[in-house]
Design a protein around this motif. Sequence first.
Motif, PDB file in Angstrom:
ATOM      1  N   ALA A 256       0.843  -1.208   0.000  1.00 56.16           N
ATOM      2  CA  ALA A 256       0.000   0.000   0.000  1.00 56.16           C
ATOM      3  C   ALA A 256       0.872   1.251   0.000  1.00 56.16           C
ATOM      4  CB  ALA A 256      -0.937  -0.009   1.210  1.00 56.16           C
ATOM      5  N   GLY A 257       1.893   1.265   0.871  1.00 59.17           N
ATOM      6  CA  GLY A 257       2.788   2.420   0.936  1.00 59.17           C
ATOM      7  C   GLY A 257       3.626   2.573  -0.320  1.00 59.17           C
ATOM      8  N   LEU A 258       4.156   1.465  -0.832  1.00 57.62           N
ATOM      9  CA  LEU A 258       5.019   1.511  -2.011  1.00 57.62           C
ATOM     10  C   LEU A 258       4.269   1.973  -3.257  1.00 57.62           C
ATOM     11  CD1 LEU A 258       7.796   0.898  -3.253  1.00 57.62           C
ATOM     12  CD2 LEU A 258       7.015  -1.450  -3.625  1.00 57.62           C
ATOM     13  N   THR A 259       3.089   1.407  -3.495  1.00 58.15           N
ATOM     14  CA  THR A 259       2.317   1.787  -4.685  1.00 58.15           C
ATOM     15  C   THR A 259       1.850   3.233  -4.616  1.00 58.15           C
ATOM     16  OG1 THR A 259       0.341   0.805  -3.638  1.00 58.15           O
ATOM     17  CG2 THR A 259       1.516  -0.545  -5.246  1.00 58.15           C
ATOM     18  N   GLN A 260       1.516   3.694  -3.413  1.00 56.44           N
ATOM     19  CA  GLN A 260       1.106   5.097  -3.303  1.00 56.44           C
ATOM     20  C   GLN A 260       2.293   6.027  -3.531  1.00 56.44           C
ATOM     21  OE1 GLN A 260      -0.639   6.534   0.386  1.00 56.44           O
ATOM     22  NE2 GLN A 260      -1.914   7.926  -0.785  1.00 56.44           N
ATOM     23  N   TYR A 261       3.472   5.634  -3.062  1.00 51.88           N
ATOM     24  CA  TYR A 261       4.667   6.456  -3.269  1.00 51.88           C
ATOM     25  C   TYR A 261       4.951   6.598  -4.771  1.00 51.88           C
ATOM     26  CZ  TYR A 261       9.538   7.947  -3.288  1.00 51.88           C
ATOM     27  OH  TYR A 261      10.693   8.634  -3.519  1.00 51.88           O
ATOM     28  N   ILE A 262       4.889   5.483  -5.495  1.00 57.94           N
ATOM     29  CA  ILE A 262       5.125   5.520  -6.947  1.00 57.94           C
ATOM     30  C   ILE A 262       4.071   6.386  -7.629  1.00 57.94           C
ATOM     31  CG2 ILE A 262       5.192   4.129  -9.059  1.00 57.94           C
ATOM     32  CD1 ILE A 262       6.194   1.793  -7.312  1.00 57.94           C
ATOM     33  N   SER A 263       2.826   6.235  -7.171  1.00 53.11           N
ATOM     34  CA  SER A 263       1.724   7.008  -7.761  1.00 53.11           C
ATOM     35  C   SER A 263       1.922   8.506  -7.564  1.00 53.11           C
ATOM     36  CB  SER A 263       0.398   6.569  -7.133  1.00 53.11           C
ATOM     37  OG  SER A 263      -0.658   7.385  -7.563  1.00 53.11           O
ATOM     38  N   THR A 264       2.262   8.925  -6.338  1.00 54.76           N
ATOM     39  CA  THR A 264       2.451  10.357  -6.060  1.00 54.76           C
ATOM     40  C   THR A 264       3.666  10.914  -6.801  1.00 54.76           C
ATOM     41  OG1 THR A 264       3.658   9.760  -4.034  1.00 54.76           O
ATOM     42  CG2 THR A 264       1.327  10.312  -3.808  1.00 54.76           C
TER      43      THR A 264
END
Length: 426
Positions: A256-264
């Motif tokens: 959850a944290g990793l995918t959101q970081y890439i998204s942002t």
Amino acid sequence: MDWLVLTKVGGILGPFAVVLGVIMDWLFRLTSIFGIENIGLCIILFTFVVKLLMFPLTLKQQKSSKLMSIMQPEITAIQAKYKGKTDQDSMMKQNVEIQAVYEKYGTSMTGGCLQLIIQLPILFALYQVIYHIPAYVSSVKDVFQTVVAAITSLGVDHVAMLNQFATDNKVVMSMVGDMTTDNGLIDFLYKLDPTQWKALEGLFPSISDTIATGAEEIAHMNSFLGINLASTPYSMMFTADGFQFSIAAIMIPVLAGLTQYISTRLVSGKQSNQASTENNPMAQSMKTMNVVMPLMSVFFCFTLATGIGIYWIASAVFQIIQQLIVNHHMENIDIDEMVKKNLEKANKKRAKKGLPPQNVSQRATANLKKIQAANEKAEAEYKEKMDRREEQLKASNDYYNSGSANPNSITAKAHMVEKYNEKHSK
């Protein structure tokens, strides 16, 4: 719940949640045709459909952000020009000059906010549906309703028993409705993990078979890749028997944290290249949020039900795919053409109001010149008034002191009185 009850319970978000719930129910029924009755898969498909429906708004928001990144150096220069000036006149000039920049590009200060305002109710309604899936997805609710009917037919104080059961078995009671109603009981049952369902059989032994059958069907629907969507990663690792290492419990928050970081990073990457983060407070704030938000995602997904974590991961993954498409599209956008279309749109709105087409940037500049002219006129009038008063004072002094070598002598003062009487006796 029926439509009226759901909208009342959900408040202002109720209608949005009801519509989203209908979409999710359709998806559940669609997968059921192929023999797949799984809430986790339904959440993923549901997230994809919602992202697809919101794509036009996302694209508009990205266009506004791109335009803002190009405008920002001009706005920053204006703010630097008036830095430290807090008087009303300077603040008014600064606002007019900033407004002139917005109008020059055919947009407004609230242009980029409109898409966010529209999206926010939908996003909040999404969480409401995910938290209360049985309430909004009738296909899932029917399974829970069978167990609820069996419990309420016992003729015992089931509410007190279930409250004590929740305390003894550490059931998370957040967002559970009134358990004197069927809907409140369904909320409660949706919180139970497989171990707690087993304990519930012991609480009501006379209907243990009904509970076991319902629990088996619910576990089948509520299990995704071997994970129970009602459990939290925290509860999966820290059990009553002590600490138990679980790869799934760790992977959900981390993903959850990793995918959101890439998204942002994909969302803000292009903008940070176009606007200097050193001189742009907004860019500095965004840079901080790009780190803080993924870390918050890790924390929340560790403490919330894994169903929320699955939604969070699916949402970020679809956002990444969507953002790659948007970034490719934005690279080929002609800014001059975008500004031209914005100005044409603004003039169409003027035409609807019966106003002639007008160059808005020239109008903004004219407004600034009008303010400056008014200020210069006021300053000139004040200076003229002070000069006139000074001339009158000098003429008066010359009149009263004429003929006297020493203006401060007794003779001069007597002469001044004589002159005064002479002047006012005429």
